[in-house]
Scaffold this motif. Structure first.
Motif, PDB file in Angstrom:
ATOM      1  N   ILE A 177     105.582  78.671  20.432  1.00 27.68           N
ATOM      2  CA  ILE A 177     105.622  79.438  21.679  1.00 27.68           C
ATOM      3  C   ILE A 177     105.719  80.917  21.332  1.00 27.68           C
ATOM      4  O   ILE A 177     106.615  81.320  20.596  1.00 27.68           O
ATOM      5  CB  ILE A 177     106.825  79.021  22.545  1.00 27.68           C
ATOM      6  N   THR A 178     104.809  81.703  21.865  1.00 31.37           N
ATOM      7  CA  THR A 178     104.800  83.140  21.587  1.00 31.37           C
ATOM      8  C   THR A 178     105.119  83.901  22.872  1.00 31.37           C
ATOM      9  O   THR A 178     104.464  83.713  23.898  1.00 31.37           O
ATOM     10  CB  THR A 178     103.441  83.588  21.034  1.00 31.37           C
TER      11      THR A 178
ATOM     12  N   VAL B  95     111.027  83.542  27.478  1.00 30.90           N
ATOM     13  CA  VAL B  95     111.438  82.147  27.421  1.00 30.90           C
ATOM     14  C   VAL B  95     112.959  82.140  27.347  1.00 30.90           C
ATOM     15  O   VAL B  95     113.568  82.987  26.695  1.00 30.90           O
ATOM     16  CB  VAL B  95     110.826  81.411  26.205  1.00 30.90           C
ATOM     17  N   VAL B  96     113.577  81.212  28.071  1.00 31.70           N
ATOM     18  CA  VAL B  96     115.032  81.071  28.089  1.00 31.70           C
ATOM     19  C   VAL B  96     115.398  79.785  27.360  1.00 31.70           C
ATOM     20  O   VAL B  96     114.858  78.723  27.671  1.00 31.70           O
ATOM     21  CB  VAL B  96     115.584  81.023  29.527  1.00 31.70           C
ATOM     22  N   ILE B  97     116.313  79.888  26.401  1.00 30.73           N
ATOM     23  CA  ILE B  97     116.812  78.707  25.685  1.00 30.73           C
ATOM     24  C   ILE B  97     118.256  78.485  26.106  1.00 30.73           C
ATOM     25  O   ILE B  97     119.113  79.347  25.883  1.00 30.73           O
ATOM     26  CB  ILE B  97     116.729  78.885  24.152  1.00 30.73           C
ATOM     27  N   GLU B  98     118.529  77.349  26.718  1.00 28.98           N
ATOM     28  CA  GLU B  98     119.859  77.053  27.269  1.00 28.98           C
ATOM     29  C   GLU B  98     120.339  75.692  26.777  1.00 28.98           C
ATOM     30  O   GLU B  98     119.604  74.703  26.853  1.00 28.98           O
ATOM     31  CB  GLU B  98     119.811  77.069  28.793  1.00 28.98           C
ATOM     32  N   GLU B  99     121.577  75.634  26.265  1.00 29.39           N
ATOM     33  CA  GLU B  99     122.117  74.384  25.731  1.00 29.39           C
ATOM     34  C   GLU B  99     122.434  73.362  26.821  1.00 29.39           C
ATOM     35  O   GLU B  99     122.332  72.161  26.589  1.00 29.39           O
ATOM     36  CB  GLU B  99     123.379  74.662  24.914  1.00 29.39           C
ATOM     37  N   LYS B 100     122.853  73.820  27.995  1.00 30.84           N
ATOM     38  CA  LYS B 100     123.227  72.890  29.061  1.00 30.84           C
ATOM     39  C   LYS B 100     121.989  72.362  29.784  1.00 30.84           C
ATOM     40  O   LYS B 100     120.869  72.788  29.515  1.00 30.84           O
ATOM     41  CB  LYS B 100     124.172  73.582  30.048  1.00 30.84           C
TER      42      LYS B 100
ATOM     43  N   SER C 287     116.160  64.735  21.561  1.00 33.63           N
ATOM     44  CA  SER C 287     115.127  64.215  20.673  1.00 33.63           C
ATOM     45  C   SER C 287     115.209  64.943  19.340  1.00 33.63           C
ATOM     46  O   SER C 287     115.960  65.907  19.175  1.00 33.63           O
ATOM     47  CB  SER C 287     113.737  64.398  21.295  1.00 33.63           C
ATOM     48  N   THR C 288     114.411  64.479  18.401  1.00 34.25           N
ATOM     49  CA  THR C 288     114.355  65.128  17.087  1.00 34.25           C
ATOM     50  C   THR C 288     113.271  66.190  17.041  1.00 34.25           C
ATOM     51  O   THR C 288     113.091  66.841  16.006  1.00 34.25           O
ATOM     52  CB  THR C 288     114.079  64.085  15.995  1.00 34.25           C
ATOM     53  N   SER C 289     112.564  66.367  18.146  1.00 31.72           N
ATOM     54  CA  SER C 289     111.462  67.335  18.153  1.00 31.72           C
ATOM     55  C   SER C 289     111.990  68.755  18.058  1.00 31.72           C
ATOM     56  O   SER C 289     113.059  69.084  18.573  1.00 31.72           O
ATOM     57  CB  SER C 289     110.624  67.175  19.430  1.00 31.72           C
ATOM     58  N   LYS C 290     111.228  69.591  17.373  1.00 34.12           N
ATOM     59  CA  LYS C 290     111.576  70.996  17.225  1.00 34.12           C
ATOM     60  C   LYS C 290     110.392  71.856  17.639  1.00 34.12           C
ATOM     61  O   LYS C 290     109.243  71.432  17.560  1.00 34.12           O
ATOM     62  CB  LYS C 290     111.953  71.300  15.772  1.00 34.12           C
ATOM     63  N   LYS C 291     110.723  73.058  18.104  1.00 33.09           N
ATOM     64  CA  LYS C 291     109.688  74.019  18.450  1.00 33.09           C
ATOM     65  C   LYS C 291     109.990  75.337  17.755  1.00 33.09           C
ATOM     66  O   LYS C 291     111.147  75.631  17.411  1.00 33.09           O
ATOM     67  CB  LYS C 291     109.612  74.226  19.962  1.00 33.09           C
ATOM     68  N   LEU C 292     108.948  76.108  17.564  1.00 30.76           N
ATOM     69  CA  LEU C 292     109.091  77.438  16.981  1.00 30.76           C
ATOM     70  C   LEU C 292     108.779  78.473  18.051  1.00 30.76           C
ATOM     71  O   LEU C 292     107.722  78.420  18.687  1.00 30.76           O
ATOM     72  CB  LEU C 292     108.136  77.615  15.801  1.00 30.76           C
ATOM     73  N   ILE C 293     109.699  79.374  18.251  1.00 31.65           N
ATOM     74  CA  ILE C 293     109.478  80.481  19.182  1.00 31.65           C
ATOM     75  C   ILE C 293     109.285  81.758  18.386  1.00 31.65           C
ATOM     76  O   ILE C 293     110.101  82.099  17.529  1.00 31.65           O
ATOM     77  CB  ILE C 293     110.662  80.624  20.153  1.00 31.65           C
TER      78      ILE C 293
END
Length: 489
Positions: free
Chosen positions: A31-32, A60-65, A279-285
């Motif tokens: 994600i760019t 992009v917003v990354i939120e733990e909850k 999940s075990t999926s990961k993304k790169l920002i």
């Protein structure tokens, strides 16, 4: 500055972060964006809306909850279907706060408190503090008005945030006085109970806290609006509605239940690996800038690879452990508020009410049928403790109310059923006067923009939504200017 003398120590604790291999990610998992916003609480949500909708910036917003809103906590009672806002209760009109509610078509109305009978009990026994009588409303209002007269001249160095705060001998000397000395000098001891209830300041002893830090907790905007009775709440809606509507607007640019596991930051931008909780999926920002909104503790920033000067500045803050809850407590009659004060609190010692390592208040939840015995709980300590520890102390405190006969005419059932429980842990400015004079404020604010990283949130201003949003509005133009300054846009 204080930063220099800490660099050697800091170098030994600087994080070592594995490098990010972009080739390990499929194109659809990269994600760019212009700005990556860490945290979707009050400041993160507000910044996301302002950047994307008003400032033509991709975010992009990354939120733990699993939701936006941070410390805005709402519990819906399944029996009465009534919402209880047990995190944030009311809002200041400071800055553009009311306009942000209007933006999302959330009607507002003046905040009013339900009348309740206040009872003051000892933290050690739960028995009535017969030696303590709360100051009269007239005395409290008079003391708070005097506090405003004494402090509003400092608006230029404390609002919004500490961008213009001085160092060395330029710091006003009275701001570095212990609050007990300041309060006695000006005869405003009667303000202490309100300061502690509204802002939760002074756990372990408010009289020992520097006046500057009491001003951070109960500052000019909240003092003005408290005196003017101009606080507001959503009309016939919970406080969470604003964030539900903000999420509906931002949905495509919000990643919930995810956290950053590895971060790389440089003057040219940031790379962030995010991991989903489900999940075990990961993304790169990949982003040109990062806006960090949670408390900027060394622990919270560990995944991002702190440098020596960052660690040196941020390691000077003091942790705070705070919890908000809703519980069913048969032993307390409906319509009561119970405040646990230090056992030495007396009629002429309002400054001593928090001379104890923890503080607890239990207040009747508004609008709930009295037979349900639902109460809002605020608990905080000046030492590290877990959810289980906090619940144990609260439970013992309720049991002591029954044992001591504080509510002798009511139920002897001392059980407590927690139906909602959240931590509001954070960090505080509690550096000694010597570090303030040596320039720790300037060292911390110098981190703004370093390594493409900008900051907002409760540490950077008075920790009320209106103040946090006003501070965010002071950060965003600087962030946008940095995007243009090196040709990244």
């Amino acid at each position: 500055m204080v930063l220099i003398c800490l660099l050697t120590l800091a170098a030994t604790v600087t994080s070592t972060i594995a490098s990010i291999n972009e080739a390990e990610f499929a194109p659809e998992d990269i994600i760019t964006k212009d700005v990556a916003i860490i945290g979707g609480g009050a400041s993160g949500t507000y910044a996301a809306v302002r950047l994307r909708e008003d400032l033509n910036t991709n975010i992009v917003v990354i939120e733990e909850k699993d939701r936006l809103g941070g410390h805005v906590n709402t519990y819906v009672d399944p029996i009465s279907n009534i919402s209880i806002d047990y995190g944030v209760e009311a809002y200041l009109r400071y800055g553009d706060t009311a306009a942000f509610f209007t933006r999302f078509h959330v009607p507002i109305t003046p905040y009013t408190q339900s009348p309740q009978t206040s009872v003051y009990v000892s933290t050690t026994s739960g028995s009535n503090l017969t030696s303590y009588t709360a100051p009269s409303l007239e005395a409290q209002i008079g003391a708070i008005a005097t506090w405003l007269n004494l402090t509003e001249k400092y608006a230029n160095i404390t609002l919004p945030g500490l961008w213009n705060f001085p160092a060395g001998s330029n710091i006003p000397s009275e701001l570095l006085l212990p609050f007990g000395e300041f309060a006695q000098r000006h005869g405003i001891e009667a303000a202490a109970p309100i300061f502690t209830v509204v802002s939760n300041v002074g756990i372990g002893g408010i009289e020992k806290v520097l006046t500057l830090y009491v001003l951070f907790a109960f500052g000019i905007p909240v003092t003005q609006e408290f005196l003017n009775s101009s606080l507001f709440v959503p009309a016939n809606l919970s406080n969470s509605v604003l964030y539900d509507r903000a999420y509906n607007l931002l949905r495509d640019d919000v990643i919930l239940q995810s956290r950053v596991t590895i971060g790389e930051r440089s003057a040219n931008g940031v790379k962030l690996v995010i991991q989903s909780k489900n999940s075990t999926s990961k993304k790169l920002i990949k982003a040109k800038r990062m806006l960090f909104t949670p408390p900027p503790s060394v622990r919270n920033l560990e995944p991002f690879g702190l440098t020596g000067n960052e660690t040196a500045a941020l390691s000077t803050f003091t942790g705070t452990w705070s919890f908000a809850a809703v519980a069913r407590i048969p032993a307390i009659p409906a319509g009561y508020s119970v405040y646990f004060y230090a056992p030495d609190a007396t009629l002429d010692n309002y400054l001593g009410i928090r001379d104890w390592p923890w503080t607890l208040s239990i207040t009747t939840a508004p609008k709930i049928p009295p037979e349900e015995h639902l109460f809002e709980i605020l608990f905080a300590a000046n030492y590290s403790l877990s959810h289980a520890d906090a619940k144990r102390i609260i439970t013992t405190a309720v049991q002591n109310l029954t044992i001591s006969g504080t509510f002798a005419s009511n139920s002897t059932n001392a059980t407590i059923d927690f139906v909602a429980f959240q931590d509001h842990n954070s960090i505080l400015w509690r550096q000694p006067a010597s570090e303030l004079r040596a320039g720790i404020v300037q060292d911390v604010y110098a981190l703004q923009g370093q390594h493409s990283t900008w900051y907002t949130g409760g540490l950077w201003s008075e920790d009320y939504t209106g103040n946090v949003w006003a501070f965010t509005d002071s950060v965003l133009p600087r962030l946008i200017a940095s995007l243009h300054s090196n040709g990244t846009r």
